[in-house]
Design a protein around this motif. Structure first.
Motif, PDB file in Angstrom:
ATOM      1  N   ARG A   1      10.232   2.608   0.863  1.00 51.59           N
ATOM      2  CA  ARG A   1       9.520   3.736   1.465  1.00 51.59           C
ATOM      3  C   ARG A   1       8.125   3.875   0.865  1.00 51.59           C
ATOM      4  NH1 ARG A   1      12.933   8.902   0.787  1.00 51.59           N
ATOM      5  NH2 ARG A   1      11.583   9.208  -1.035  1.00 51.59           N
ATOM      6  N   ALA A   2       7.181   4.331   1.659  1.00 54.48           N
ATOM      7  CA  ALA A   2       5.778   4.364   1.248  1.00 54.48           C
ATOM      8  C   ALA A   2       5.559   5.088  -0.076  1.00 54.48           C
ATOM      9  CB  ALA A   2       4.927   5.018   2.346  1.00 54.48           C
ATOM     10  N   ASP A   3       6.224   6.237  -0.262  1.00 51.87           N
ATOM     11  CA  ASP A   3       5.981   7.009  -1.473  1.00 51.87           C
ATOM     12  C   ASP A   3       6.600   6.393  -2.720  1.00 51.87           C
ATOM     13  OD1 ASP A   3       8.504   7.738  -0.255  1.00 51.87           O
ATOM     14  OD2 ASP A   3       8.652   9.326  -1.723  1.00 51.87           O
ATOM     15  N   MET A   4       7.356   5.288  -2.533  1.00 52.04           N
ATOM     16  CA  MET A   4       7.982   4.595  -3.666  1.00 52.04           C
ATOM     17  C   MET A   4       7.258   3.294  -4.017  1.00 52.04           C
ATOM     18  SD  MET A   4      10.333   6.760  -4.327  1.00 52.04           S
ATOM     19  CE  MET A   4      11.344   5.938  -5.550  1.00 52.04           C
ATOM     20  N   ILE A   5       6.255   2.939  -3.238  1.00 59.62           N
ATOM     21  CA  ILE A   5       5.582   1.648  -3.433  1.00 59.62           C
ATOM     22  C   ILE A   5       4.949   1.540  -4.813  1.00 59.62           C
ATOM     23  CG2 ILE A   5       3.681   0.177  -2.665  1.00 59.62           C
ATOM     24  CD1 ILE A   5       5.998   0.055  -0.757  1.00 59.62           C
TER      25      ILE A   5
ATOM     26  N   GLN B   1       0.830  -1.206   0.000  1.00 54.75           N
ATOM     27  CA  GLN B   1       0.000   0.000   0.000  1.00 54.75           C
ATOM     28  C   GLN B   1       0.865   1.256   0.000  1.00 54.75           C
ATOM     29  OE1 GLN B   1      -3.432  -0.151  -0.210  1.00 54.75           O
ATOM     30  NE2 GLN B   1      -3.082  -2.354  -0.463  1.00 54.75           N
ATOM     31  N   SER B   2       0.461   2.248  -0.760  1.00 57.38           N
ATOM     32  CA  SER B   2       1.266   3.459  -0.947  1.00 57.38           C
ATOM     33  C   SER B   2       1.282   4.391   0.250  1.00 57.38           C
ATOM     34  CB  SER B   2       0.768   4.230  -2.178  1.00 57.38           C
ATOM     35  OG  SER B   2       0.943   3.454  -3.340  1.00 57.38           O
ATOM     36  N   ASP B   3       0.498   4.095   1.269  1.00 54.68           N
ATOM     37  CA  ASP B   3       0.493   4.968   2.453  1.00 54.68           C
ATOM     38  C   ASP B   3       1.299   4.369   3.610  1.00 54.68           C
ATOM     39  OD1 ASP B   3      -1.250   2.878   2.881  1.00 54.68           O
ATOM     40  OD2 ASP B   3      -2.797   4.081   3.852  1.00 54.68           O
ATOM     41  N   GLU B   4       1.980   3.250   3.367  1.00 54.83           N
ATOM     42  CA  GLU B   4       2.762   2.618   4.422  1.00 54.83           C
ATOM     43  C   GLU B   4       4.078   2.082   3.874  1.00 54.83           C
ATOM     44  OE1 GLU B   4       0.663   0.257   7.547  1.00 54.83           O
ATOM     45  OE2 GLU B   4      -0.948   0.202   6.065  1.00 54.83           O
ATOM     46  N   ASP B   5       5.156   2.248   4.640  1.00 54.46           N
ATOM     47  CA  ASP B   5       6.425   1.626   4.288  1.00 54.46           C
ATOM     48  C   ASP B   5       6.234   0.117   4.218  1.00 54.46           C
ATOM     49  OD1 ASP B   5       7.581   4.128   4.400  1.00 54.46           O
ATOM     50  OD2 ASP B   5       8.615   3.799   6.298  1.00 54.46           O
TER      51      ASP B   5
END
Length: 258
Positions: A179-183, A92-96
């Motif tokens: 990292r979350a923003d790289m998912i 998920q893009s909101d969690e590492d």
């Protein structure tokens, strides 16, 4: 924080211990490898609901556990990266996202070191790897992989066959954080890889995890080493398992406190 444990492989080098069990359920010092991992994970306050297993071989035994489970139906003809992306919906893009091999155990401090990294992608690497490798084999270069980083601990090369110890500044242990923003980019890049390419002699379905990491580095990602000094064990062969089991607690603790 989400965490995926990769546990699909057949563990052929651990037979007869894996004749009836997936590798992660083999016991080390009276607890399964998975139980050791979950103990460290729980100490780091990662919620049970944020943990997933990806199984394949003997997956019915994993599905009986109270952990979210994904299945790689092609586990016998694919490798670790294919197994990982069987759980793409869990990313998920909101969690590492932490990715862990199923055949390692590690202390809480190892996981906390990884969790504290702010890099786009972080890879746990053991600076004192040679000590553990010499315990497991006569020549540490027999099973080591290159690991070259710059002064900022950004990795430049990993996963090749080294010719000298100097090419192994540390050793990747099988524990990664995205990292979350790289998912989303992580999933998109994997989806866009040319399926006809080969990676260190392996086709797309059998790509090694180190090959994927190197692909991301070459693509422009900053992949940083989260450095440790022991505090973990790999259980890849019968010899590994029996060597650890025969150690006194004090000796084993000097490598990894279970």
């Amino acid at each position: 924080m989400r965490l995926i444990i990769l546990a699909a492989g057949e563990g052929k080098r651990l037979r007869p211990y894996t004749e009836k069990l997936p590798k992660c359920l083999v016991n080390l010092k009276e607890k399964s490898l998975l139980s050791h991992q979950l103990s460290s994970i729980n100490k780091c306050n990662i919620s049970h609901d944020d943990i997933a297993l990806v199984g394949g071989y003997k997956s019915e035994l994993l599905e009986r556990l109270s952990i979210k489970t994904f299945i790689n139906p092609k586990y016998s003809s694919t490798n670790m990266v294919s197994t990982l992306f069987c759980a793409k919906d869990f990313m998920q893009s909101d969690e590492d996202l932490i990715i862990s091999y199923g055949d390692i155990v590690y202390e809480e401090k190892v996981l906390r070191t990884l969790m504290s990294s702010k890099a786009e992608m972080s890879v746990v690497a053991d600076e004192k790897w040679e000590r553990l490798w010499r315990l497991r084999m006569n020549d540490p270069l027999d099973d080591a992989e290159t690991f070259i980083m710059d002064d900022d601990c950004l990795i430049k090369e990993l996963g090749n066959k080294p010719t000298t110890i100097t090419e192994v500044q540390a050793q990747y242990i099988g524990l990664i954080k995205v990292r979350a923003d790289m998912i989303q980019k992580f999933k998109e890049i994997y989806k866009q890889i040319d399926k006809s390419l080969h990676f260190r002699g392996q086709d797309f379905d059998n790509m090694y995890m180190t090959s994927l990491i190197q692909y991301l580095i070459d693509y422009g990602w900053q992949v940083k080493a989260s450095l440790i000094k022991n505090g973990w064990l790999e259980v890849d062969t019968v010899e590994d398992l029996e060597s650890y089991d025969q150690m006194s607690k004090e000796t084993l603790d000097s490598y990894c406190r279970l």
